[in-house]
Design a protein around this motif. Structure first.
Motif, PDB file in Angstrom:
ATOM      1  N   VAL A   1      32.432  31.234  -1.088  1.00 35.79           N
ATOM      2  CA  VAL A   1      31.547  30.882  -2.194  1.00 35.79           C
ATOM      3  C   VAL A   1      32.371  30.211  -3.291  1.00 35.79           C
ATOM      4  O   VAL A   1      33.417  30.712  -3.698  1.00 35.79           O
ATOM      5  N   GLY A   2      31.916  29.051  -3.748  1.00 33.12           N
ATOM      6  CA  GLY A   2      32.646  28.270  -4.738  1.00 33.12           C
ATOM      7  C   GLY A   2      33.372  27.079  -4.160  1.00 33.12           C
ATOM      8  O   GLY A   2      33.755  26.165  -4.891  1.00 33.12           O
ATOM      9  N   ASN A   3      33.566  27.047  -2.817  1.00 39.09           N
ATOM     10  CA  ASN A   3      34.239  25.915  -2.174  1.00 39.09           C
ATOM     11  C   ASN A   3      33.303  24.716  -2.081  1.00 39.09           C
ATOM     12  O   ASN A   3      32.079  24.854  -1.980  1.00 39.09           O
ATOM     13  N   TRP A   4      33.904  23.518  -2.112  1.00 36.23           N
ATOM     14  CA  TRP A   4      33.156  22.272  -1.917  1.00 36.23           C
ATOM     15  C   TRP A   4      33.403  21.809  -0.480  1.00 36.23           C
ATOM     16  O   TRP A   4      34.544  21.611  -0.086  1.00 36.23           O
ATOM     17  N   ILE A   5      32.328  21.685   0.304  1.00 31.86           N
ATOM     18  CA  ILE A   5      32.478  21.317   1.713  1.00 31.86           C
ATOM     19  C   ILE A   5      31.712  20.035   2.009  1.00 31.86           C
ATOM     20  O   ILE A   5      30.720  19.710   1.339  1.00 31.86           O
ATOM     21  N   VAL A   6      32.191  19.302   3.012  1.00 31.26           N
ATOM     22  CA  VAL A   6      31.569  18.061   3.458  1.00 31.26           C
ATOM     23  C   VAL A   6      31.363  18.165   4.962  1.00 31.26           C
ATOM     24  O   VAL A   6      32.300  18.498   5.703  1.00 31.26           O
ATOM     25  N   LEU A   7      30.133  17.868   5.424  1.00 31.45           N
ATOM     26  CA  LEU A   7      29.840  17.899   6.852  1.00 31.45           C
ATOM     27  C   LEU A   7      30.027  16.523   7.454  1.00 31.45           C
ATOM     28  O   LEU A   7      30.160  15.517   6.750  1.00 31.45           O
ATOM     29  N   ASP A   8      30.016  16.460   8.783  1.00 28.13           N
ATOM     30  CA  ASP A   8      30.292  15.192   9.460  1.00 28.13           C
ATOM     31  C   ASP A   8      29.206  14.150   9.238  1.00 28.13           C
ATOM     32  O   ASP A   8      29.413  12.972   9.537  1.00 28.13           O
ATOM     33  N   ASP A   9      28.030  14.538   8.728  1.00 23.82           N
ATOM     34  CA  ASP A   9      26.974  13.565   8.419  1.00 23.82           C
ATOM     35  C   ASP A   9      26.984  13.184   6.938  1.00 23.82           C
ATOM     36  O   ASP A   9      25.983  12.701   6.410  1.00 23.82           O
ATOM     37  N   SER A  10      28.135  13.416   6.274  1.00 22.62           N
ATOM     38  CA  SER A  10      28.352  13.089   4.854  1.00 22.62           C
ATOM     39  C   SER A  10      27.563  13.983   3.909  1.00 22.62           C
ATOM     40  O   SER A  10      27.571  13.754   2.698  1.00 22.62           O
ATOM     41  N   LEU A  11      26.863  14.980   4.435  1.00 25.38           N
ATOM     42  CA  LEU A  11      26.199  15.959   3.576  1.00 25.38           C
ATOM     43  C   LEU A  11      27.269  16.831   2.931  1.00 25.38           C
ATOM     44  O   LEU A  11      28.175  17.317   3.609  1.00 25.38           O
ATOM     45  N   GLN A  12      27.190  17.014   1.604  1.00 24.82           N
ATOM     46  CA  GLN A  12      28.231  17.759   0.916  1.00 24.82           C
ATOM     47  C   GLN A  12      27.649  18.538  -0.237  1.00 24.82           C
ATOM     48  O   GLN A  12      26.538  18.272  -0.708  1.00 24.82           O
ATOM     49  N   GLY A  13      28.407  19.516  -0.714  1.00 24.19           N
ATOM     50  CA  GLY A  13      27.987  20.324  -1.848  1.00 24.19           C
ATOM     51  C   GLY A  13      28.897  21.519  -2.014  1.00 24.19           C
ATOM     52  O   GLY A  13      29.775  21.787  -1.189  1.00 24.19           O
TER      53      GLY A  13
END
Length: 491
Positions: free
Chosen positions: A170-182
């Motif tokens: 919780v608190g980490n910024w993540i990016v998925l392979d479809d460029s979805l991030q948050g």
């Protein structure tokens, strides 16, 4: 056992439960007190049952219905008390240091096992139903239920794998392979909630995350690397352009100095020299501000060094010496400084005649902390660093690039400088002595208002910067423009 003893047992167990159940709600947030209460209730029930020869882990009598009900109720209370006692111990003592999410997962799993064990014990020892037969006959139902809950179970087990694998927190910024991030704001057994850059909440099933290629930008720390591409006309040698871009990164205030920012030539042809400026910032939230600053400084430094930028399409030059009308160097310097944009061409020419060229070698100390400048210095090329020192502690106050100026504190207010001012690179520019500036301000007193606004902004910035440092007094009059006009005889 006699009926009277059973009735007495039922009354005692009922009284105990009637007292403790409301008390548990009252102290539900007091974990240690609740643990002590559970221990006392469990020991009391054990004493009541074993003193009457009732074994909670043995099947009850099958003859007397009344005795069976009384004994079963007492056994059920004992098993439930035992489960509450064990769950309280698990939640109180099972913990992972610095890993609360993994600790919560293990606690939930252990509590689930306690609930299942309690349910099976109640079925076996209170209702006298063979557990083995019950499990065997419910196999078909379990298969049907498992197929119906396949998607949910997939999410649950994916959540367990993600939690144990510590892919993110919780608190980490993540990016998925479809460029979805948050940024991760919540994670539970079934899904993970992300807060997107547009301030929307994205709910992702854990099974989707488990199958995706995931980049954790916040790991191993919050710093994040960024890259900016710039293209220049091949009218200068690549090493000259590279040095100019290194000066750009040297003038940035929103990037980290360690690791050292880099400039790489990634392309060279008849149309352009292509460079990549790489650096690291403290937090992914600062990406936009950092890139905006880098692009602004690329423009300012390339213009000061007459480097021509070209569009990515091909040969369309965005700026360059051949496209700029021929004018005096001092006039060009004035054009780069927003403070003097409101001047007419004649006024700008008049001011340029008052300016004196100055230059500073690399690492040259322009003025020391505590001294006052008597000239306003306009930067045409290079980078100036202002750094405050308090004993061995040094704090960066500002970095100034082409289009900036300094010395307004001493010229306008007679104040000393907040830090050492020295040249990070070779610096060239112009100075406007205080007496010459006074002549010009008599014709354009509104420039005093703008200079006062700049000075007030810088003083306020310094006040916030040093509010926790101490040893630096930044007091100034409430009306800077009035004070400046008074000093220059404009009132």
């Amino acid at each position: 056992m006699g009926i009277a003893l059973l009735d007495q047992l039922v009354v005692q167990v009922g009284s105990l439960l009637a007292l403790t159940i409301p008390l548990r709600f009252v102290i539900r947030r007091m974990t240690r007190t609740k643990l002590v209460l559970d221990i006392l209730v469990f020991l009391t029930l054990s004493l009541l049952l074993f003193s009457r020869g009732i074994e909670p882990f043995a099947t009850g009598p099958s003859g007397d219905i009344q005795a069976g009900i009384a004994t079963g109720a007492a056994k059920a209370a004992w098993w439930i008390s035992l489960s509450l006692f064990l769950i309280n111990i698990i939640r109180h003592f099972v913990a992972f240091e610095h890993r609360p999410r993994e600790g919560r997962l293990v606690r939930d799993l252990l509590c689930g096992l306690v609930y299942i064990g309690t349910a099976l014990s109640l079925i076996a020892y209170v209702f006298n139903v063979p557990v083995g037969t019950l499990i065997a006959t419910s196999g078909i139902f379990a298969v049907v239920l498992g197929l119906a809950m396949q998607s949910t179970l997939n999410d649950v087990f994916s959540g367990i794998a993600l939690n144990l694998g510590q892919a993110y927190a919780v608190g980490n910024w993540i990016v998925l392979d479809d460029s979805l991030q948050g940024r991760v704001i919540e994670t539970n057994w079934r899904s993970t909630h992300l807060l997107s850059p547009t301030n929307d909440v994205i709910i992702l099933p854990n099974s989707t995350l488990a199958k995706s290629r995931l980049t954790n930008i916040s790991s191993p720390d919050e710093s994040h690397g960024i890259t900016v591409t710039a293209r220049f006309s091949p009218t200068e040698r690549p090493d000259i352009v590279v040095e100019a871009m290194k000066t750009v990164l040297l003038g940035c205030t929103k990037i980290m100095r360690v690791p050292t920012p880099s400039v790489s030539v990634v392309g060279l042809d008849g149309d352009a020299i292509t460079l990549e400026l790489g650096c690291r910032i403290k937090n992914v939230a600062n990406v936009t501000e950092a890139k905006n600053e880098i692009y602004d400084l690329i423009y300012r430094h390339s213009r000061s060094q007459t480097l021509s930028m070209v569009a990515s399409s091909a040969k369309n030059m965005l700026s360059g010496p051949n496209q700029t009308p021929v004018m005096d160097s001092a006039m060009k310097c004035l054009l780069t400084i927003p403070l003097f944009h409101s001047l007419t061409e004649n006024e700008r020419y008049s001011l340029s005649q008052l300016m004196v060229p100055v230059g500073f070698a690399k690492n040259h100390m322009v003025v020391g902390q505590g001294s006052a400048l008597t000239s306003l210095i306009l930067i045409e090329r290079g980078v100036i660093l202002i750094e405050n020192h308090d004993g061995d502690h040094r704090t960066e106050v500002a970095r100034l690039s082409p289009g900036d100026f300094f010395g307004e504190r001493g010229v306008l207010m007679g104040m000393v400088e907040a830090g050492d001012i020295y040249a990070l690179t070779q610096v060239s520019g112009y100075e406007v002595p205080k007496d010459r500036l006074a002549v010009f301000l008599k014709d354009r007193p509104e420039i005093a208002e703008e200079l006062a606004a700049v000075l007030a902004f810088r003083l306020e910035k310094e006040r916030h910067l040093f509010e926790n440092v101490g040893g630096l007094s930044l007091g100034y009059p409430p009306s800077l423009s009035t004070k400046i006009k008074s000093l220059f005889g404009l009132l």
